[in-house]
Enzyme design. Structure first.
Site, PDB file in Angstrom:
ATOM      1  N   ARG A 163      29.985  27.949 -34.757  1.00 38.02           N
ATOM      2  CA  ARG A 163      28.802  27.133 -35.064  1.00 38.02           C
ATOM      3  C   ARG A 163      28.987  26.286 -36.326  1.00 38.02           C
ATOM      4  O   ARG A 163      28.023  26.043 -37.046  1.00 38.02           O
ATOM      5  CB  ARG A 163      27.549  28.012 -35.219  1.00 38.02           C
ATOM      6  N   ARG A 167      23.379  22.723 -38.114  1.00 36.20           N
ATOM      7  CA  ARG A 167      22.359  22.493 -39.135  1.00 36.20           C
ATOM      8  C   ARG A 167      22.765  22.748 -40.584  1.00 36.20           C
ATOM      9  O   ARG A 167      22.050  22.360 -41.497  1.00 36.20           O
ATOM     10  CB  ARG A 167      21.115  23.352 -38.828  1.00 36.20           C
ATOM     11  N   ARG A 189      20.702  14.471 -35.701  1.00 36.84           N
ATOM     12  CA  ARG A 189      19.777  15.251 -34.861  1.00 36.84           C
ATOM     13  C   ARG A 189      18.366  14.673 -34.949  1.00 36.84           C
ATOM     14  O   ARG A 189      17.647  14.608 -33.945  1.00 36.84           O
ATOM     15  CB  ARG A 189      19.820  16.698 -35.346  1.00 36.84           C
ATOM     16  N   ASP A 229      27.118  23.050 -25.565  1.00 35.48           N
ATOM     17  CA  ASP A 229      26.482  24.366 -25.493  1.00 35.48           C
ATOM     18  C   ASP A 229      26.972  25.095 -24.261  1.00 35.48           C
ATOM     19  O   ASP A 229      27.380  24.464 -23.277  1.00 35.48           O
ATOM     20  CB  ASP A 229      24.956  24.246 -25.461  1.00 35.48           C
ATOM     21  N   TYR A 280      21.285  34.544 -19.376  1.00 32.87           N
ATOM     22  CA  TYR A 280      20.318  33.438 -19.546  1.00 32.87           C
ATOM     23  C   TYR A 280      19.707  33.017 -18.211  1.00 32.87           C
ATOM     24  O   TYR A 280      18.539  32.654 -18.129  1.00 32.87           O
ATOM     25  CB  TYR A 280      20.990  32.224 -20.193  1.00 32.87           C
TER      26      TYR A 280
HETATM   27  O1  1CP Z   1      30.085  24.198 -33.962  1.00 31.17           O
HETATM   28  C1  1CP Z   1      30.045  24.838 -32.916  1.00 31.17           C
HETATM   29  O2  1CP Z   1      30.236  26.064 -32.880  1.00 31.17           O
HETATM   30  C2  1CP Z   1      29.905  24.058 -31.612  1.00 31.17           C
HETATM   31  C3  1CP Z   1      28.626  24.062 -31.039  1.00 31.17           C
HETATM   32  C4  1CP Z   1      27.982  25.210 -30.257  1.00 31.17           C
HETATM   33  C5  1CP Z   1      28.524  26.329 -29.613  1.00 31.17           C
HETATM   34  C6  1CP Z   1      29.953  26.818 -29.619  1.00 31.17           C
HETATM   35  C7  1CP Z   1      26.608  25.206 -29.996  1.00 31.17           C
HETATM   36  C8  1CP Z   1      25.668  24.197 -30.503  1.00 31.17           C
HETATM   37  N1  1CP Z   1      26.315  26.241 -29.145  1.00 31.17           N
HETATM   38  C9  1CP Z   1      27.472  26.961 -28.911  1.00 31.17           C
HETATM   39  C10 1CP Z   1      27.629  28.117 -28.043  1.00 31.17           C
HETATM   40  C11 1CP Z   1      26.452  28.956 -27.726  1.00 31.17           C
HETATM   41  N2  1CP Z   1      25.184  28.557 -27.349  1.00 31.17           N
HETATM   42  C12 1CP Z   1      26.483  30.368 -27.646  1.00 31.17           C
HETATM   43  C13 1CP Z   1      27.740  31.178 -27.854  1.00 31.17           C
HETATM   44  C14 1CP Z   1      28.040  31.350 -29.294  1.00 31.17           C
HETATM   45  C15 1CP Z   1      27.148  32.290 -30.049  1.00 31.17           C
HETATM   46  O3  1CP Z   1      27.043  33.446 -29.646  1.00 31.17           O
HETATM   47  O4  1CP Z   1      26.575  31.824 -31.049  1.00 31.17           O
HETATM   48  C16 1CP Z   1      25.208  30.816 -27.279  1.00 31.17           C
HETATM   49  C17 1CP Z   1      24.758  32.241 -27.086  1.00 31.17           C
HETATM   50  C18 1CP Z   1      24.394  29.664 -27.092  1.00 31.17           C
HETATM   51  C19 1CP Z   1      22.988  29.614 -26.650  1.00 31.17           C
HETATM   52  C20 1CP Z   1      22.163  28.871 -27.623  1.00 31.17           C
HETATM   53  N3  1CP Z   1      22.104  27.508 -27.693  1.00 31.17           N
HETATM   54  C21 1CP Z   1      21.437  29.386 -28.690  1.00 31.17           C
HETATM   55  C22 1CP Z   1      21.279  30.879 -29.015  1.00 31.17           C
HETATM   56  C23 1CP Z   1      19.937  31.310 -28.581  1.00 31.17           C
HETATM   57  C24 1CP Z   1      19.800  32.792 -28.422  1.00 31.17           C
HETATM   58  O5  1CP Z   1      19.621  33.211 -27.255  1.00 31.17           O
HETATM   59  O6  1CP Z   1      19.873  33.510 -29.409  1.00 31.17           O
HETATM   60  C25 1CP Z   1      20.871  28.299 -29.387  1.00 31.17           C
HETATM   61  C26 1CP Z   1      19.972  28.331 -30.576  1.00 31.17           C
HETATM   62  C27 1CP Z   1      21.322  27.116 -28.747  1.00 31.17           C
HETATM   63  C28 1CP Z   1      21.099  25.724 -29.167  1.00 31.17           C
HETATM   64  C29 1CP Z   1      22.180  25.196 -30.013  1.00 31.17           C
HETATM   65  N4  1CP Z   1      23.485  25.104 -29.588  1.00 31.17           N
HETATM   66  C30 1CP Z   1      24.240  24.539 -30.577  1.00 31.17           C
HETATM   67  C31 1CP Z   1      23.373  24.260 -31.693  1.00 31.17           C
HETATM   68  C32 1CP Z   1      23.774  23.598 -32.960  1.00 31.17           C
HETATM   69  C33 1CP Z   1      22.077  24.684 -31.327  1.00 31.17           C
HETATM   70  C34 1CP Z   1      20.822  24.543 -32.139  1.00 31.17           C
HETATM   71  C35 1CP Z   1      20.190  23.271 -31.736  1.00 31.17           C
HETATM   72  C36 1CP Z   1      19.540  22.529 -32.809  1.00 31.17           C
HETATM   73  O7  1CP Z   1      18.489  22.975 -33.232  1.00 31.17           O
HETATM   74  O8  1CP Z   1      20.058  21.451 -33.224  1.00 31.17           O
END
Ligand code: 1CP
Length: 343
Positions: free
Chosen positions: A26, A30, A39, A76, A154
């Site tokens: 991640r 943010r 964003r 994502d 999911y």
């Molecule tokens: O920099 C990076 O790592 C690349 C971007 C990335 C990756 C690898 C994002 C952007 N998402 C992911 C993978 C992801 N998405 C995972 C696997 C990694 C982990 O375990 O953290 C999972 C479980 C998700 C699902 C997801 N998408 C969540 C988690 C929600 C939960 O169930 O707890 C969230 C918050 C998102 C949205 C998201 N994806 C990425 C970002 C930056 C965001 C937040 C969006 C925003 O507010 O801008």
């Protein structure tokens, strides 16, 4: 194009290197001012993910700001369920939400899968191509996918969950339908990763973020066989499996045909080595909350972590970086790893 810094690829292949490479799960998000600005200028998260130029810009920001040794494509894991037929929304401050979920075998049978589903994600491949071009070989680019079980959860829950009881209920009540869905997911993930590699991914990572929700028996039945199929199918580039909370399955994960296993902060590198031996590179595993500490404590904890892992290590956190972590704390972590030298 030749890579100027291929440390992470050499670490994944267990070649002798002078220090471990470092990146953060991640890392594009943010915590960074450029991300927050972009964003705020778009209609939502999905527009960012689906616009290759913008996705490339936010992918590269951590390389510019932190000097990490790898970029990970901004996207994502939820794009796969969407390509299979379940669209997702991202609700501000709450997270992902699926208006339609899987309830029955009929719903599983209606899903699109494999090459056909993967082909729909053209914006991801374009983002990879655009990022590779802009990176101009500075560091390798990581492609990724969610693991079958994590995506399954999911698709059944419709959102994140503390218990995953809806997804687990389906495993107990409808095992044949559950396997059918895992198979469809696996086929799609393999096709997707191959297309990502063709578009320029130098290494791929599979995120099984919710592995820790399953019992050892369920993990063995519903998760490991599909991870095995994915690892066996991906031979073009190094592959990392990060199964969060799956310490109970480490010896079995150690038998997968992957280069690297990711560890969360609940598992010590010594324990992992005892279970899986020396045949794989390990990635991880500083507690993400350690980055809330004063800088001198972050430095000391990072050095301790490096010492505990020894060689064949890719430095990272034990899970994604939290959005309110200071840029200086991330830089302290990165710089400490980059100053380290193996004896
Ligand atoms: O920099 C990076 O790592 C690349 C971007 C990335 C990756 C690898 C994002 C952007 N998402 C992911 C993978 C992801 N998405 C995972 C696997 C990694 C982990 O375990 O953290 C999972 C479980 C998700 C699902 C997801 N998408 C969540 C988690 C929600 C939960 O169930 O707890 C969230 C918050 C998102 C949205 C998201 N994806 C990425 C970002 C930056 C965001 C937040 C969006 C925003 O507010 O801008």
């Amino acid at each position: 194009m030749n890579l100027k810094n291929d440390l992470i690829l050499r670490a994944a292949r267990q070649e002798a290197i002078e220090r471990p490479p470092v990146w953060l799960m991640r890392q594009a998000g943010r915590t960074l001012p450029g991300y927050r600005e972009i964003r705020a200028s778009v209609s939502g998260f999905k527009e960012l993910v689906e616009t290759p130029e913008l996705a490339a810009t936010v992918t590269i920001e951590p390389v510019d700001v932190h000097g990490v040794d790898a970029a990970i494509i901004f996207s994502d894991i939820l794009v796969i369920p969407e390509a299979m037929g379940l669209t997702y929304e991202l609700i501000e401050k709450k997270g992902p939400y699926f208006p339609k979920t899987i309830q029955s075998r009929k719903d599983v049978d209606a899903l699109q899968a494999g090459e056909k589903a993967a082909q729909e994600l053209h914006y991801v491949y374009e983002a990879l191509q655009c990022t590779k071009q802009k990176l101009a070989g500075r560091v390798p680019l990581i492609g990724f996918a969610g693991a079958p079980w994590t995506l399954f959860s999911y698709m059944l829950e419709g959102q994140g969950s503390k218990t995953f009881s809806k997804a687990k209920k389906f495993l107990y009540q409808e095992p044949a339908a559950a396997h059918a869905l895992m198979e469809k997911l696996t086929e799609t993930i393999i096709a997707y990763l191959k297309l990502k590699i063709a578009a320029g991914a130098d290494l791929v990572q599979v995120f099984d973020s919710w592995a820790g929700a399953l019992s050892p028996q369920q993990y063995r039945t519903f998760a490991l066989p599909y991870l095995k199929q994915i690892c066996d199918a991906i031979q073009e580039v190094p592959i990392t499996v990060f199964a969060k909370g799956a310490w109970f399955a480490l010896s079995e994960l150690g038998e997968l045909d992957c280069n690297t296993l990711g560890l969360d902060w609940n598992t010590s590198p010594q324990q992992a080595r005892a279970w899986i031996g020396n045949g794989k590179t390990l990635q991880g595993n500083l507690d993400p909350c350690q980055l809330y500490a004063p800088l001198e404590n972050i430095e000391a904890a990072t050095r301790k972590m490096l010492e505990n892992f020894g060689r064949n290590h890719i430095a990272n956190l034990g899970h994604g970086v939290y959005p309110d972590i200071r840029v200086e704390a991330i830089q302290c972590f990165v710089k400490t790893v980059q100053a380290w030298r193996y004896d």
